[in-house]
Design a protein around this motif. Structure first.
Motif, mmCIF file in Angstrom:
data_model
loop_
_atom_site.group_PDB
_atom_site.id
_atom_site.type_symbol
_atom_site.label_atom_id
_atom_site.label_comp_id
_atom_site.label_asym_id
_atom_site.label_seq_id
_atom_site.Cartn_x
_atom_site.Cartn_y
_atom_site.Cartn_z
ATOM 1 N N ALA A 217 46.318 37.540 37.255
ATOM 2 C CA ALA A 217 47.303 37.313 36.063
ATOM 3 C C ALA A 217 46.458 36.666 34.994
ATOM 4 O O ALA A 217 45.625 35.517 35.291
ATOM 5 C CB ALA A 217 48.576 36.614 36.420
ATOM 6 N N PRO A 218 46.418 37.120 33.708
ATOM 7 C CA PRO A 218 45.716 36.539 32.904
ATOM 8 C C PRO A 218 46.321 35.310 32.518
ATOM 9 O O PRO A 218 47.469 35.180 32.198
ATOM 10 C CB PRO A 218 45.433 37.382 31.514
ATOM 11 C CG PRO A 218 46.419 38.519 31.866
ATOM 12 C CD PRO A 218 47.052 38.561 33.294
ATOM 13 N N ARG A 219 45.432 34.255 31.907
ATOM 14 C CA ARG A 219 45.850 33.052 31.172
ATOM 15 C C ARG A 219 46.613 33.229 29.887
ATOM 16 O O ARG A 219 46.535 34.432 29.370
ATOM 17 C CB ARG A 219 44.907 32.024 31.254
ATOM 18 C CG ARG A 219 44.074 31.586 32.494
ATOM 19 C CD ARG A 219 43.361 30.608 32.421
ATOM 20 N NE ARG A 219 42.783 30.395 33.873
ATOM 21 C CZ ARG A 219 43.128 29.686 34.648
ATOM 22 N NH1 ARG A 219 44.668 29.024 34.698
ATOM 23 N NH2 ARG A 219 42.820 29.932 36.025
ATOM 24 N N ARG A 220 47.083 32.304 29.282
ATOM 25 C CA ARG A 220 48.051 32.523 28.124
ATOM 26 C C ARG A 220 47.414 33.142 26.996
ATOM 27 O O ARG A 220 47.926 34.027 26.372
ATOM 28 C CB ARG A 220 48.481 31.231 27.905
ATOM 29 C CG ARG A 220 49.924 31.197 27.139
ATOM 30 C CD ARG A 220 50.499 29.710 26.619
ATOM 31 N NE ARG A 220 51.109 29.625 25.659
ATOM 32 C CZ ARG A 220 52.221 30.018 25.508
ATOM 33 N NH1 ARG A 220 52.720 30.574 26.306
ATOM 34 N NH2 ARG A 220 52.865 29.972 24.417
ATOM 35 N N ALA A 221 46.065 32.829 26.515
ATOM 36 C CA ALA A 221 45.502 33.222 25.336
ATOM 37 C C ALA A 221 45.218 34.752 25.505
ATOM 38 O O ALA A 221 45.745 35.501 24.517
ATOM 39 C CB ALA A 221 44.291 32.524 25.223
ATOM 40 N N PRO A 222 44.524 35.155 26.389
ATOM 41 C CA PRO A 222 44.289 36.653 26.474
ATOM 42 C C PRO A 222 45.727 37.480 26.816
ATOM 43 O O PRO A 222 45.943 38.538 25.966
ATOM 44 C CB PRO A 222 43.372 36.882 27.635
ATOM 45 C CG PRO A 222 43.282 35.521 28.338
ATOM 46 C CD PRO A 222 43.729 34.545 27.683
ATOM 47 N N SER A 223 46.655 36.883 27.520
ATOM 48 C CA SER A 223 47.808 37.573 27.469
ATOM 49 C C SER A 223 48.594 37.944 26.188
ATOM 50 O O SER A 223 49.077 38.880 25.770
ATOM 51 C CB SER A 223 48.883 36.796 28.230
ATOM 52 O OG SER A 223 48.496 36.630 29.682
ATOM 53 N N LEU A 224 48.564 36.716 25.353
ATOM 54 C CA LEU A 224 49.444 36.766 23.931
ATOM 55 C C LEU A 224 48.401 37.795 23.207
ATOM 56 O O LEU A 224 49.221 38.695 22.548
ATOM 57 C CB LEU A 224 49.615 35.324 23.615
ATOM 58 C CG LEU A 224 50.440 34.593 24.145
ATOM 59 C CD1 LEU A 224 50.631 33.219 23.554
ATOM 60 C CD2 LEU A 224 51.679 34.944 24.080
ATOM 61 N N ILE A 225 47.146 37.767 23.063
ATOM 62 C CA ILE A 225 46.432 38.349 22.242
ATOM 63 C C ILE A 225 46.545 39.843 22.621
ATOM 64 O O ILE A 225 46.862 40.754 21.703
ATOM 65 C CB ILE A 225 44.850 38.034 22.076
ATOM 66 C CG1 ILE A 225 44.886 36.750 21.758
ATOM 67 C CG2 ILE A 225 43.972 39.042 21.461
ATOM 68 C CD1 ILE A 225 43.548 36.060 21.837
ATOM 69 N N TRP B 79 39.117 33.651 32.769
ATOM 70 C CA TRP B 79 40.301 33.766 31.907
ATOM 71 C C TRP B 79 41.772 34.292 32.974
ATOM 72 O O TRP B 79 42.607 34.583 32.443
ATOM 73 C CB TRP B 79 40.225 34.899 30.823
ATOM 74 C CG TRP B 79 39.464 34.243 29.889
ATOM 75 C CD1 TRP B 79 37.872 34.562 29.613
ATOM 76 C CD2 TRP B 79 39.684 33.146 28.746
ATOM 77 N NE1 TRP B 79 37.725 33.873 28.585
ATOM 78 C CE2 TRP B 79 38.661 32.905 27.971
ATOM 79 C CE3 TRP B 79 41.046 32.635 28.475
ATOM 80 C CZ2 TRP B 79 38.684 32.234 26.967
ATOM 81 C CZ3 TRP B 79 40.949 31.724 27.442
ATOM 82 C CH2 TRP B 79 39.973 31.455 26.686
ATOM 83 N N CYS B 80 41.397 34.400 34.253
ATOM 84 C CA CYS B 80 42.470 34.928 35.194
ATOM 85 C C CYS B 80 42.920 33.788 36.256
ATOM 86 O O CYS B 80 41.931 33.233 36.690
ATOM 87 C CB CYS B 80 42.059 35.949 35.764
ATOM 88 S SG CYS B 80 41.663 37.491 34.784
ATOM 89 N N ARG B 81 44.015 33.760 36.521
ATOM 90 C CA ARG B 81 44.468 33.037 37.882
ATOM 91 C C ARG B 81 43.844 33.729 39.297
ATOM 92 O O ARG B 81 43.362 34.845 38.783
ATOM 93 C CB ARG B 81 46.005 32.892 37.721
ATOM 94 C CG ARG B 81 46.452 32.236 36.807
ATOM 95 C CD ARG B 81 47.895 32.028 36.481
ATOM 96 N NE ARG B 81 48.331 32.124 35.124
ATOM 97 C CZ ARG B 81 48.376 30.971 34.472
ATOM 98 N NH1 ARG B 81 47.861 29.904 34.831
ATOM 99 N NH2 ARG B 81 48.811 31.115 33.273
#
Ligand SMILES: Cc1cc2nc3c(=O)[nH]c(=O)nc-3n(C[C@H](O)[C@H](O)[C@H](O)COP(=O)(O)O)c2cc1C
Length: 327
Positions: free
Chosen positions: A246-254, A240-242
């Motif tokens: 930095a987290p990818r979109r799904a965990p970032s938004l949540i 889930w991280c780059r």
């Protein structure tokens, strides 16, 4: 005022209060008995009272310190500190003037952890007794924005006569010496004490930290507390991280929308939350794996550690850690 005298320390070494069962009474008492400053991390109020009593009993005459992790601190936690007349409280990741005053009125020495000049000025306005200057290389949650040794002199200038402690990147005695030479009153070490026999961390978590070649600054374990934190890689960060953490979109938004969850958080999270987390499902709480839990959970939970971990080779006793940092 001399910081070491005020808190009855033999050496300028402070063990960071690490919440969720990592730094309990066992670790804080062992550090205090060895002449350092042991800090009890955040835990449910009933357990907090027991941990305070344990430090008093096992490290008689030494200072008792509690870390109040403000996103999760409730009135009962503050009450436990006031009732027990602990010697010092670290107010971390939040706080305000009223809390600082209330603790000080009970004779408690109040420290606040800061990572920017603005935070340092605010803490001084609250009237805190001392600052902890955290660097970005630190393990766990971060207020630090630049390297600890770079930030320290700026914090010292703002603190006026108050003691400033350096947190981040402390692995060996030379790090302590460098911090003191740069104006620190003491050092605060988290990762070094995570990797001790007396810490509550899962042994497999400790092994992963010792084996790590990099750390990642991320927000992926941000469900309920979407703040920056430093961890070593595991299956969650791989999925889930780059590369830069930095987290990818799904965990970032949540995570961005999950802040209010901290207010709903039950007192004792650990087992119940980690049981539900899965590396495939982008819902990751700040809870870290503890001894006694299944080893497999190290692949679904936050493995907090600082860059200092990259210079550590073994789990040692808390006394050895204090002695080695102070030498
Ligand atoms: C496992 C772990 C848990 C932590 N938990 C807390 C906490 O509950 N409260 C807090 O103020 N700081 C916490 N920290 C951060 C420490 O206060 C400190 O800033 C950091 O450990 C210093 O960097 P180092 O780990 O390289 O020694 C934690 C650090 C680690 C490694």
């Amino acid at each position: 005022m001399d910081f070491l005298d005020r808190l009855r320390l033999d050496v300028p070494v402070v063990q960071a209060g690490m919440g969720g069962g990592i730094a309990g009474g066992r670790l804080a008492a062992a550090v205090a008995a060895a002449g350092g400053l042991g800090t009890i991390g955040m835990m449910p109020p009933v357990e907090l009272r027991a941990a305070i009593a344990r430090v008093r009993e096992e490290a008689s005459g030494r200072a008792v310190v509690v870390n109040l992790l403000m996103p999760f601190a409730r009135r009962h936690h503050v009450r436990a500190c006031l009732d027990a007349r602990v010697d010092a409280v670290v107010v971390a990741f939040g706080g305000d003037r009223a809390l600082v005053r209330e603790l000080q009125d009970a004779g408690i020495f109040v420290l606040t952890m800061v990572g920017t000049e603005e935070q340092a000025r605010t803490a001084v306005q609250w009237g805190v007794d001392g600052l902890i200057a955290q660097g970005r290389e630190a393990g766990g949650h971060l207020v630090g924005t630049v390297a600890a040794l770079e930030f320290l002199p700026r914090a010292v200038a703002i603190a006026q006569d108050r003691p400033v402690l350096l947190a981040g990147g402390v692995a060996v005695a030379a790090d302590t010496a460098a911090a003191l030479a740069a104006g620190a009153a003491a050092v605060v070490a988290g990762t070094r004490f995570l990797l001790t026999d007396e810490s509550g961390a899962h042994p497999e978590y400790q092994r992963r930290v010792l084996d790590a070649r990099i750390t990642l600054e991320t927000t992926v374990f941000g469900l309920g507390w979407p703040a920056r934190h430093r961890v070593v890689p595991n299956a969650v960060t791989a999925r889930w991280c780059r590369e830069d953490g930095a987290p990818r979109r799904a965990p970032s938004l949540i995570n961005a929308w999950s802040g209010p969850l901290a207010r709903l958080t039950p007192e004792k999270l650990n087992g119940s939350v980690l049981r539900l987390q899965r590396p495939q499902l982008p819902l990751f709480s700040p809870v870290a794996p503890l001894e006694g839990e299944p080893s497999a959970w190290v692949n679904r939970a936050a493995l907090y550690a600082g860059d200092s971990a990259l210079r550590m080779t073994e789990v040692v006793s808390a006394k050895q850690a204090v002695d080695e940092l102070a030498a």
